[in-house]
Design a protein around this motif. Structure first.
Motif, PDB file in Angstrom:
ATOM      1  N   THR A 128       0.856  -1.595  -0.040  1.00 12.13           N
ATOM      2  CA  THR A 128       0.171   0.313  -0.524  1.00 12.13           C
ATOM      3  C   THR A 128       0.748   1.349   0.516  1.00 12.13           C
ATOM      4  OG1 THR A 128      -0.779  -0.024   2.265  1.00 12.13           O
ATOM      5  CG2 THR A 128      -2.333  -0.782   1.308  1.00 12.13           C
ATOM      6  N   THR A 129       2.264   1.044   0.593  1.00 12.43           N
ATOM      7  CA  THR A 129       2.450   2.087   0.917  1.00 12.43           C
ATOM      8  C   THR A 129       3.601   2.860  -0.893  1.00 12.43           C
ATOM      9  OG1 THR A 129       3.528   2.266   3.264  1.00 12.43           O
ATOM     10  CG2 THR A 129       5.214   3.226   1.572  1.00 12.43           C
ATOM     11  N   ARG A 169       1.141   4.144  -3.649  1.00 11.78           N
ATOM     12  CA  ARG A 169       0.531   5.843  -3.227  1.00 11.78           C
ATOM     13  C   ARG A 169       1.040   6.318  -4.341  1.00 11.78           C
ATOM     14  NH1 ARG A 169       2.051   5.808   2.514  1.00 11.78           N
ATOM     15  NH2 ARG A 169       0.691   4.943   3.946  1.00 11.78           N
ATOM     16  N   GLY A 170       0.031   7.313  -5.115  1.00 11.15           N
ATOM     17  CA  GLY A 170       0.347   7.370  -6.086  1.00 11.15           C
ATOM     18  C   GLY A 170      -0.173   7.008  -7.582  1.00 11.15           C
ATOM     19  N   ARG A 197      -8.544  -3.205   1.724  1.00 16.42           N
ATOM     20  CA  ARG A 197      -9.114  -1.908   2.564  1.00 16.42           C
ATOM     21  C   ARG A 197      -7.832  -1.005   2.663  1.00 16.42           C
ATOM     22  NH1 ARG A 197      -9.619  -6.595   5.562  1.00 16.42           N
ATOM     23  NH2 ARG A 197      -7.421  -6.656   6.740  1.00 16.42           N
ATOM     24  N   LYS A 198      -6.610  -1.320   2.877  1.00 13.74           N
ATOM     25  CA  LYS A 198      -5.483  -0.024   3.028  1.00 13.74           C
ATOM     26  C   LYS A 198      -5.438   1.062   1.405  1.00 13.74           C
ATOM     27  CE  LYS A 198      -3.303  -2.227   7.029  1.00 13.74           C
ATOM     28  NZ  LYS A 198      -1.949  -3.030   7.080  1.00 13.74           N
ATOM     29  N   ALA A 199      -5.748   0.345   0.698  1.00 11.51           N
ATOM     30  CA  ALA A 199      -5.041   0.860  -0.593  1.00 11.51           C
ATOM     31  C   ALA A 199      -5.356   1.918  -0.985  1.00 11.51           C
ATOM     32  CB  ALA A 199      -5.275   0.039  -1.523  1.00 11.51           C
ATOM     33  N   THR A 200      -5.178   3.476  -1.380  1.00 13.70           N
ATOM     34  CA  THR A 200      -5.501   4.805  -2.517  1.00 13.70           C
ATOM     35  C   THR A 200      -5.768   4.755  -3.689  1.00 13.70           C
ATOM     36  OG1 THR A 200      -3.093   5.620  -1.817  1.00 13.70           O
ATOM     37  CG2 THR A 200      -4.362   6.170   0.198  1.00 13.70           C
ATOM     38  N   CYS A 201      -5.685   3.453  -3.623  1.00  9.42           N
ATOM     39  CA  CYS A 201      -5.570   3.902  -5.655  1.00  9.42           C
ATOM     40  C   CYS A 201      -6.246   2.263  -6.114  1.00  9.42           C
ATOM     41  CB  CYS A 201      -3.762   2.994  -6.235  1.00  9.42           C
ATOM     42  SG  CYS A 201      -2.936   2.056  -6.245  1.00  9.42           S
TER      43      CYS A 201
END
Length: 149
Positions: free
Chosen positions: A97-98, A101-102, A130-134
């Motif tokens: 997940t880190t 990012r982006g 659950r944690k992903a931002t994409c």
């Protein structure tokens, strides 16, 4: 999606190979780069005694697996797009997940290593979703055809 990067979780399993192959095809269609990311850490729970007897051995083994899997996909696809490899110490869900990012997309195989971890701690795919931002794509493992009765 405009960052031109697809991140793929790699662990040496057939599921992660399929995910990397799928991501390479998607990247070619989008004219996007691929970053294959493999998380590693040493706790001795699932260490293969024949390949890893110390943290240094575990890291070296993980690096070999990552680079072999990337080279196999590059050789099979003959892709001109960049596929980079990144080995990161840490838990798979947090590392992936880190790393994503982006990114435009995070791609995972539906089944990787770690049956013990799955039964005790849950699936990496579930935690990443659950944690992903994409957006996250989980490439399924093929189900064997049933035998006619």
């Amino acid at each position: 999606m405009n960052n031109h990067l697809i991140v793929v979780g790699v662990d040496g399993s057939d599921g992660s190979r399929r995910a990397l192959d799928w991501a390479a095809g998607e990247a070619a269609d989008r004219d996007t780069a691929v970053r294959a990311v493999m998380a590693w850490y040493w706790d001795g729970v699932e260490a293969d005694v024949l390949t890893a007897t110390s943290p240094e051995e575990q890291r070296r083994h993980a690096s070999q697996v990552l680079h072999r899997q990337v080279q196999e996909v590059i050789a099979a696809r003959g892709t001109h797009l960049p596929i980079t490899a990144e080995l990161v110490e840490g838990s798979p869900a947090a590392v992936l997940t880190t790393a994503a990012r982006g990114a435009d997309l995070l791609v995972l195989g539906s089944h990787g290593h770690g049956r013990l971890r799955h039964s005790v701690l849950g699936s990496v795919s579930e935690a990443v979703i659950r944690k992903a931002t994409c957006p996250v794509v989980v490439v399924p493992t093929p189900v064997p055809a049933s035998i006619p009765e």
